[in-house]
Write a protein that holds these residues in place. Sequence first.
Motif, PDB file in Angstrom:
ATOM      1  N   ALA A   6       0.827  -1.212   0.000  1.00 54.73           N
ATOM      2  CA  ALA A   6       0.000   0.000   0.000  1.00 54.73           C
ATOM      3  C   ALA A   6       0.856   1.254   0.000  1.00 54.73           C
ATOM      4  CB  ALA A   6      -0.931  -0.011   1.210  1.00 54.73           C
ATOM      5  N   LEU A   7       1.946   1.248   0.761  1.00 53.07           N
ATOM      6  CA  LEU A   7       2.838   2.409   0.789  1.00 53.07           C
ATOM      7  C   LEU A   7       3.496   2.629  -0.565  1.00 53.07           C
ATOM      8  CD1 LEU A   7       4.303   4.649   2.356  1.00 53.07           C
ATOM      9  CD2 LEU A   7       5.980   2.939   3.058  1.00 53.07           C
ATOM     10  N   LEU A   8       3.959   1.541  -1.192  1.00 56.96           N
ATOM     11  CA  LEU A   8       4.570   1.676  -2.521  1.00 56.96           C
ATOM     12  C   LEU A   8       3.560   2.173  -3.552  1.00 56.96           C
ATOM     13  CD1 LEU A   8       6.794  -1.540  -2.665  1.00 56.96           C
ATOM     14  CD2 LEU A   8       7.534   0.812  -2.287  1.00 56.96           C
ATOM     15  N   ALA A   9       2.333   1.656  -3.493  1.00 50.03           N
ATOM     16  CA  ALA A   9       1.310   2.105  -4.436  1.00 50.03           C
ATOM     17  C   ALA A   9       0.986   3.581  -4.242  1.00 50.03           C
ATOM     18  CB  ALA A   9       0.056   1.255  -4.269  1.00 50.03           C
ATOM     19  N   MET A  10       0.965   4.042  -2.976  1.00 51.67           N
ATOM     20  CA  MET A  10       0.661   5.444  -2.724  1.00 51.67           C
ATOM     21  C   MET A  10       1.799   6.354  -3.185  1.00 51.67           C
ATOM     22  SD  MET A  10      -0.241   7.365   0.883  1.00 51.67           S
ATOM     23  CE  MET A  10       1.425   7.131   1.518  1.00 51.67           C
ATOM     24  N   ILE A  11       3.048   5.976  -2.868  1.00 56.56           N
ATOM     25  CA  ILE A  11       4.173   6.842  -3.215  1.00 56.56           C
ATOM     26  C   ILE A  11       4.420   6.855  -4.720  1.00 56.56           C
ATOM     27  CG2 ILE A  11       6.659   7.146  -2.955  1.00 56.56           C
ATOM     28  CD1 ILE A  11       6.427   6.194  -0.114  1.00 56.56           C
ATOM     29  N   LEU A  12       4.427   5.656  -5.335  1.00 54.02           N
ATOM     30  CA  LEU A  12       4.758   5.583  -6.759  1.00 54.02           C
ATOM     31  C   LEU A  12       3.583   5.987  -7.645  1.00 54.02           C
ATOM     32  CD1 LEU A  12       6.785   2.245  -6.799  1.00 54.02           C
ATOM     33  CD2 LEU A  12       7.670   4.575  -6.752  1.00 54.02           C
ATOM     34  N   GLY A  13       2.405   5.392  -7.386  1.00 55.48           N
ATOM     35  CA  GLY A  13       1.286   5.615  -8.286  1.00 55.48           C
ATOM     36  C   GLY A  13       0.506   6.881  -8.032  1.00 55.48           C
ATOM     37  N   ARG A  14       0.396   7.276  -6.766  1.00 54.99           N
ATOM     38  CA  ARG A  14      -0.436   8.431  -6.438  1.00 54.99           C
ATOM     39  C   ARG A  14       0.350   9.730  -6.319  1.00 54.99           C
ATOM     40  NH1 ARG A  14      -4.158   8.801  -0.956  1.00 54.99           N
ATOM     41  NH2 ARG A  14      -4.981  10.907  -1.300  1.00 54.99           N
ATOM     42  N   MET A  15       1.607   9.652  -5.902  1.00 51.74           N
ATOM     43  CA  MET A  15       2.374  10.862  -5.642  1.00 51.74           C
ATOM     44  C   MET A  15       3.417  11.130  -6.726  1.00 51.74           C
ATOM     45  SD  MET A  15       2.883  10.397  -1.504  1.00 51.74           S
ATOM     46  CE  MET A  15       3.842  11.900  -1.370  1.00 51.74           C
ATOM     47  N   LEU A  16       4.343  10.180  -6.940  1.00 50.91           N
ATOM     48  CA  LEU A  16       5.477  10.454  -7.821  1.00 50.91           C
ATOM     49  C   LEU A  16       5.105  10.431  -9.297  1.00 50.91           C
ATOM     50  CD1 LEU A  16       8.434   8.589  -6.095  1.00 50.91           C
ATOM     51  CD2 LEU A  16       7.856  11.011  -6.037  1.00 50.91           C
ATOM     52  N   ALA A  17       4.302   9.459  -9.713  1.00 45.18           N
ATOM     53  CA  ALA A  17       3.989   9.345 -11.151  1.00 45.18           C
ATOM     54  C   ALA A  17       3.299  10.593 -11.698  1.00 45.18           C
ATOM     55  CB  ALA A  17       3.133   8.097 -11.388  1.00 45.18           C
ATOM     56  N   PRO A  18       2.265  11.151 -11.060  1.00 45.98           N
ATOM     57  CA  PRO A  18       1.700  12.409 -11.594  1.00 45.98           C
ATOM     58  C   PRO A  18       2.634  13.599 -11.427  1.00 45.98           C
ATOM     59  CG  PRO A  18       0.105  11.257 -10.198  1.00 45.98           C
ATOM     60  CD  PRO A  18       1.425  10.622  -9.975  1.00 45.98           C
ATOM     61  N   ALA A  19       3.469  13.573 -10.367  1.00 40.15           N
ATOM     62  CA  ALA A  19       4.352  14.716 -10.129  1.00 40.15           C
ATOM     63  C   ALA A  19       5.490  14.795 -11.133  1.00 40.15           C
ATOM     64  CB  ALA A  19       4.912  14.658  -8.713  1.00 40.15           C
ATOM     65  N   MET A  20       5.887  13.668 -11.729  1.00 40.34           N
ATOM     66  CA  MET A  20       7.023  13.662 -12.657  1.00 40.34           C
ATOM     67  C   MET A  20       6.636  14.034 -14.083  1.00 40.34           C
ATOM     68  SD  MET A  20       9.109  10.272 -11.352  1.00 40.34           S
ATOM     69  CE  MET A  20      10.406  10.509 -12.556  1.00 40.34           C
ATOM     70  N   VAL A  21       5.357  14.147 -14.365  1.00 41.33           N
ATOM     71  CA  VAL A  21       4.913  14.498 -15.714  1.00 41.33           C
ATOM     72  C   VAL A  21       5.256  15.964 -15.995  1.00 41.33           C
ATOM     73  CG1 VAL A  21       2.928  14.714 -17.248  1.00 41.33           C
ATOM     74  CG2 VAL A  21       3.084  12.784 -15.654  1.00 41.33           C
ATOM     75  N   GLY A  22       6.073  16.204 -17.009  1.00 42.38           N
ATOM     76  CA  GLY A  22       6.468  17.568 -17.360  1.00 42.38           C
ATOM     77  C   GLY A  22       7.402  18.217 -16.368  1.00 42.38           C
ATOM     78  N   LEU A  23       8.047  17.439 -15.508  1.00 45.20           N
ATOM     79  CA  LEU A  23       8.943  18.027 -14.511  1.00 45.20           C
ATOM     80  C   LEU A  23      10.215  18.560 -15.149  1.00 45.20           C
ATOM     81  CD1 LEU A  23       9.535  18.535 -11.495  1.00 45.20           C
ATOM     82  CD2 LEU A  23      10.532  16.245 -11.398  1.00 45.20           C
ATOM     83  N   ALA A  24      10.795  17.826 -16.063  1.00 42.40           N
ATOM     84  CA  ALA A  24      12.027  18.237 -16.725  1.00 42.40           C
ATOM     85  C   ALA A  24      12.103  17.538 -18.070  1.00 42.40           C
ATOM     86  CB  ALA A  24      13.260  17.905 -15.869  1.00 42.40           C
ATOM     87  N   VAL A  25      13.013  17.995 -18.887  1.00 43.82           N
ATOM     88  CA  VAL A  25      13.197  17.421 -20.220  1.00 43.82           C
ATOM     89  C   VAL A  25      14.078  16.184 -20.111  1.00 43.82           C
ATOM     90  CG1 VAL A  25      14.035  17.847 -22.560  1.00 43.82           C
ATOM     91  CG2 VAL A  25      12.946  19.696 -21.255  1.00 43.82           C
ATOM     92  N   GLY A  26      13.665  15.117 -20.769  1.00 45.72           N
ATOM     93  CA  GLY A  26      14.467  13.905 -20.808  1.00 45.72           C
ATOM     94  C   GLY A  26      14.167  12.892 -19.731  1.00 45.72           C
ATOM     95  N   ILE A  27      13.113  13.075 -18.932  1.00 38.43           N
ATOM     96  CA  ILE A  27      12.792  12.103 -17.891  1.00 38.43           C
ATOM     97  C   ILE A  27      11.490  11.368 -18.214  1.00 38.43           C
ATOM     98  CG2 ILE A  27      13.978  13.446 -16.106  1.00 38.43           C
ATOM     99  CD1 ILE A  27      11.212  14.318 -15.119  1.00 38.43           C
ATOM    100  N   GLU A  28      11.132  11.342 -19.499  1.00 38.88           N
ATOM    101  CA  GLU A  28       9.881  10.677 -19.865  1.00 38.88           C
ATOM    102  C   GLU A  28       9.947   9.183 -19.579  1.00 38.88           C
ATOM    103  OE1 GLU A  28      11.454  12.813 -21.733  1.00 38.88           O
ATOM    104  OE2 GLU A  28      10.069  14.503 -21.900  1.00 38.88           O
ATOM    105  N   ARG A  29      11.083   8.566 -19.855  1.00 37.68           N
ATOM    106  CA  ARG A  29      11.211   7.132 -19.580  1.00 37.68           C
ATOM    107  C   ARG A  29      11.135   6.844 -18.090  1.00 37.68           C
ATOM    108  NH1 ARG A  29      15.922   4.554 -23.502  1.00 37.68           N
ATOM    109  NH2 ARG A  29      14.821   4.891 -25.507  1.00 37.68           N
ATOM    110  N   ALA A  30      11.808   7.673 -17.309  1.00 41.16           N
ATOM    111  CA  ALA A  30      11.754   7.469 -15.860  1.00 41.16           C
ATOM    112  C   ALA A  30      10.345   7.658 -15.327  1.00 41.16           C
ATOM    113  CB  ALA A  30      12.723   8.429 -15.168  1.00 41.16           C
ATOM    114  N   ALA A  31       9.630   8.655 -15.839  1.00 45.39           N
ATOM    115  CA  ALA A  31       8.259   8.871 -15.397  1.00 45.39           C
ATOM    116  C   ALA A  31       7.358   7.710 -15.792  1.00 45.39           C
ATOM    117  CB  ALA A  31       7.724  10.178 -15.987  1.00 45.39           C
ATOM    118  N   HIS A  32       7.581   7.172 -17.006  1.00 42.69           N
ATOM    119  CA  HIS A  32       6.781   6.027 -17.440  1.00 42.69           C
ATOM    120  C   HIS A  32       7.098   4.793 -16.601  1.00 42.69           C
ATOM    121  CE1 HIS A  32       4.357   3.603 -20.098  1.00 42.69           C
ATOM    122  NE2 HIS A  32       5.397   2.809 -20.379  1.00 42.69           N
ATOM    123  N   ALA A  33       8.369   4.601 -16.258  1.00 44.30           N
ATOM    124  CA  ALA A  33       8.745   3.455 -15.418  1.00 44.30           C
ATOM    125  C   ALA A  33       8.131   3.563 -14.021  1.00 44.30           C
ATOM    126  CB  ALA A  33      10.270   3.359 -15.322  1.00 44.30           C
TER     127      ALA A  33
END
Length: 420
Positions: A63-90
């Motif tokens: 549950a903690l991993l799902a909250m941090i990765l899926g709910r917090m980090l994944a939406p926050a990394m969209v458009g954060l910087a140039v060249g991190i599209e693969r990392a955001a998708h992962a």
Amino acid sequence: MLLNIDLPPEAPPPSAAPDAAASPRREDGGDAPPAERRSSAAERPPLAGLPVLRLIRPLAVLALLAMILGRMLAPAMVGLAVGIERAAHAVELAGAGASQLFAIGAIVIAMALIGALVRSRVPYALRIAAIVAGSFVILVVLHATAQRVPDLSAALIGVSAAILALGSAWEALRVPFMRPVAAALGLVGASALVRLTGVLLAVWANDRGSKALAGATSSVATAAFALDALAVLVATVALGARREARPRDAEPPRPRDAEEPRPRLVSPLSLAALALSLLVTRAALAGAADDASMLEVLLRRALDRLLTRPAPVVPLSMQLFVGALSVVVVALALIAPPRLPVLGGALALLLVARSAPEVPLNALSLLIAALCVALAARDERGFWAAVLATEREGTSSASRAPENRTSPGTRQVDASDDTR
């Protein structure tokens, strides 16, 4: 021909009740288990009588991993910087995988917990509530895996899980070592009900265009945030909630109406959680500036995902601090669980579900937290294991103290004898 054979005296049947006078008494007035049962219980791990509760902590990690990765980090990394599209998708794929694993495991564990609760000695009203609320939440979660859940069903599963959390918290408040976690569970349930009431008022205010309903919505949302923040603070205190240990023979037993020692309000884990949350909040507040670093912007976006709607009339810094503190407490509760291992998992699950109980997975988390708190409060083997562990700590500390006090005096007498 008759033979006179001397037979041994007949032994009492195995089912004979033990002598009440020979059994020691508990300090709260109940009968303690016999010595042989107590010694065997000391060797067994806590919660051995309910094996399903051992799966709560691994489930809380998912549950903690799902909250941090899926709910917090994944939406926050969209458009954060140039060249991190693969990392955001992962990160998005990792969050989705953790969410799916958590959904599958949570459904199985929830059904097992409902079956165990029905066979336990909890009140009949709580059993019926667990069957009704648990079945409804599980069915809606299964429906959510195929298509979007209707708004009415989402609100109903949040209400069902919140009511069951209040009932389980009321039942667990009778057990001393369960009170901090039970209080946090009850506050999360009350906050969920108040928040869903605010959502209903917001819908009515939007449909009717009423300013009075809009003002009432803000007041209700603020009350829900206050209960939510208090629940997070109680959970922070529960990280280090331990009672003073003392050996059984150190002093005479207290009467029933005597006041029990209160848990400590400050502990190293609680202080570490508060300090780390303050640092994260400061970095998140700096993420709104134009010259903010990428890490500060990421923290700001991630914590924004934990803000509740409707928005309360509370400073943004306080809302960010409560969100950061909840995540830190969840992580610390899984690393160093309070008193019993299952309490760490229950504490983590109820904090994961605190801000959005109408989400199917969050409602399922709150349901599992309520079920395992009610079962842990009725687990006698786990209770006696915790009591014996406390007594062993008190006995060891009491035995080390006289040695430390007498050893200097002994060395001084020896030195004076040598001088003579």
